[in-house]
Design a protein around this motif. Structure first.
Motif, PDB file in Angstrom:
ATOM      1  N   ALA A 153       0.848  -1.193   0.000  1.00 17.33           N
ATOM      2  CA  ALA A 153       0.000   0.000   0.000  1.00 17.33           C
ATOM      3  C   ALA A 153       0.879   1.237   0.000  1.00 17.33           C
ATOM      4  N   TYR A 154       0.674   2.130  -0.968  1.00 16.89           N
ATOM      5  CA  TYR A 154       1.362   3.408  -0.978  1.00 16.89           C
ATOM      6  C   TYR A 154       0.519   4.399  -0.182  1.00 16.89           C
ATOM      7  N   GLU A 199      -9.693  -3.110  -4.178  1.00 16.06           N
ATOM      8  CA  GLU A 199     -10.347  -1.927  -4.755  1.00 16.06           C
ATOM      9  C   GLU A 199      -9.882  -0.688  -3.994  1.00 16.06           C
ATOM     10  N   VAL A 200      -8.931   0.016  -4.569  1.00 16.75           N
ATOM     11  CA  VAL A 200      -8.308   1.121  -3.839  1.00 16.75           C
ATOM     12  C   VAL A 200      -9.295   2.249  -3.542  1.00 16.75           C
ATOM     13  N   ASN A 201     -10.343   2.378  -4.347  1.00 16.50           N
ATOM     14  CA  ASN A 201     -11.308   3.453  -4.103  1.00 16.50           C
ATOM     15  C   ASN A 201     -12.207   3.177  -2.903  1.00 16.50           C
ATOM     16  N   LYS A 202     -12.070   1.978  -2.316  1.00 15.50           N
ATOM     17  CA  LYS A 202     -12.890   1.643  -1.151  1.00 15.50           C
ATOM     18  C   LYS A 202     -12.142   1.781   0.167  1.00 15.50           C
ATOM     19  N   VAL A 203     -10.884   2.198   0.099  1.00 13.81           N
ATOM     20  CA  VAL A 203     -10.135   2.471   1.319  1.00 13.81           C
ATOM     21  C   VAL A 203      -9.847   3.966   1.399  1.00 13.81           C
ATOM     22  N   ARG A 253      -3.090   5.103  -1.265  1.00 21.68           N
ATOM     23  CA  ARG A 253      -3.207   5.725  -2.584  1.00 21.68           C
ATOM     24  C   ARG A 253      -3.243   4.690  -3.701  1.00 21.68           C
ATOM     25  N   GLN A 254      -2.513   3.606  -3.497  1.00 27.22           N
ATOM     26  CA  GLN A 254      -2.460   2.513  -4.468  1.00 27.22           C
ATOM     27  C   GLN A 254      -2.279   1.207  -3.702  1.00 27.22           C
TER      28      GLN A 254
END
Length: 358
Positions: free
Chosen positions: A6-7, A60-64, A68-69
């Protein structure tokens, strides 16, 4: 052992680790995070398991909120020979068991830190020969194909890197997960970039058109000097700008703004309701979330975009509590909502939340 990389922003490693551990546990994936404060990334190691269904969780990065990635890690390469970094990377990819035959793209990345910036020039130069080699060996499409998985080479320093991949439906489309924007020269403050990034990266085209409806009405609570109002005016909306301070004169001259010197917590929309409520007030996050919920429940607005200012400690827990309270309030309605919270690149000690009424 499967791992997830995770970035994040430097200084937010602990929050990212706490969220990642909680989020993956909800998917039935258990393990432990490893990080060093200030490194701007977290490595989550999954416990060995015989349950193959849990081996590759959806990322799904948009759910955390704080990552950032998110990438699936293939292998960590250490003590690379500076005369030949490509060889070990090629060998690792050839022997790896991957859920795809050929990647559509490759990016070379590094931590978003001052030390990481020293790697930027090297990463740009290294990409060209690596891409050529991977294409020659049939591991990469001859042309970029964003519909296919993307390979990630994440250098932590000149001699160590993590190899991984992301799936197009799950990953951030931006390199390093960073949506870089140019500051508009006529905008009254840099806070305008927060709202612009939220609208561009947290909403799809259809949502953006509904939320920022042309000729629609919006309220901006805590508007001074007009950074967020600027974005709404650019999208041809009419804005009730609420703040005891003054709004930029050039912005006021557009004729699309009414300025009200009032308290954001007691203000009510002039015509009973608006399409969009935005808020960047410096207040306790639970109080702001409660106010946003009231506007939505009372149908004073259809949609909302707002910031939750974060404390120095327990930031993940604080945001989670505020969002849980908001969800509970909105359950009173028959409407359904798209709700996302993200620690954006242009945010500082705050999290941006979007609420779209479906």
């Amino acid at each position: 052992m499967a791992s997830v990389l995770a970035y994040c922003r430097a200084g937010y490693e602990n929050d990212t680790a706490n969220e990642l551990t909680t989020w993956l546990a909800e998917k039935g994936v258990y393990g432990y995070p490893m990080f060093r404060p200030g490194d701007a990334y977290v490595l989550f190691h999954q416990y060995d398991t015989t349950d193959n269904s849990a081996a590759e969780p959806a990322l799904e990065v948009n759910k955390v909120i704080f990552a950032r990635q998110l990438i699936h890690v293939i292998k960590h390469l250490s003590e690379l020979d500076r005369e030949d970094r490509i060889g070990p990377i090629l060998d690792a990819l050839k022997t790896a068991t991957l859920p795809f035959n050929k990647a559509g793209d490759i990016v070379i990345e590094y931590p978003d830190t001052e030390e990481g910036k020293n790697l930027a020039k090297f990463c740009r130069k290294f990409l060209v020969p690596l891409r050529q080699t991977l294409r020659k060996h049939g591991l990469l499409s001859k042309q970029e194909n964003h519909a296919k998985p993307r390979l990630h080479i994440f250098f932590t320093d000149f001699d160590n890197c993590h190899l991984g991949y992301s799936l197009p439906a799950e990953a951030s489309e931006f390199a390093m997960g960073i949506c870089r924007l140019r500051f508009p020269s006529d905008a009254p403050s840099r806070s305008t970039l927060k709202l612009e990034e939220a609208l561009l990266s947290m909403l799809n085209d259809s949502q953006r058109q509904r939320v920022c409806r042309r000729s629609g009405r919006a309220v901006d609570l805590g508007a001074c000097p007009g950074g967020w109002t600027y974005q709404l005016v650019q999208r041809e909306m009419f804005v009730e700008a609420v703040d005891n301070g003054s709004i930029d004169e050039t912005l006021m001259s557009t004729g699309q703004i009414e300025h009200f010197a009032a308290d954001g917590f007691s203000y009510r929309p002039q015509m009973g309701r608006v399409d969009l409520l935005v808020c960047d007030m410096i207040e306790k996050p639970d109080r702001v979330a409660d106010l946003m919920g009231d506007w939505l429940v009372r149908d004073w607005c259809d949609h909302a975009v707002f910031n939750l200012k974060l404390p120095m400690k327990k930031r993940f827990e604080t945001v989670t509590q505020a969002l849980d309270a908001l969800h509970e309030k909105l359950r009173k309605l028959h409407d359904t909502f798209y709700i996302r919270a993200r620690h954006l690149y242009h945010d500082r000690d705050e999290v941006t939340v979007v609420v779209v009424r479906n």
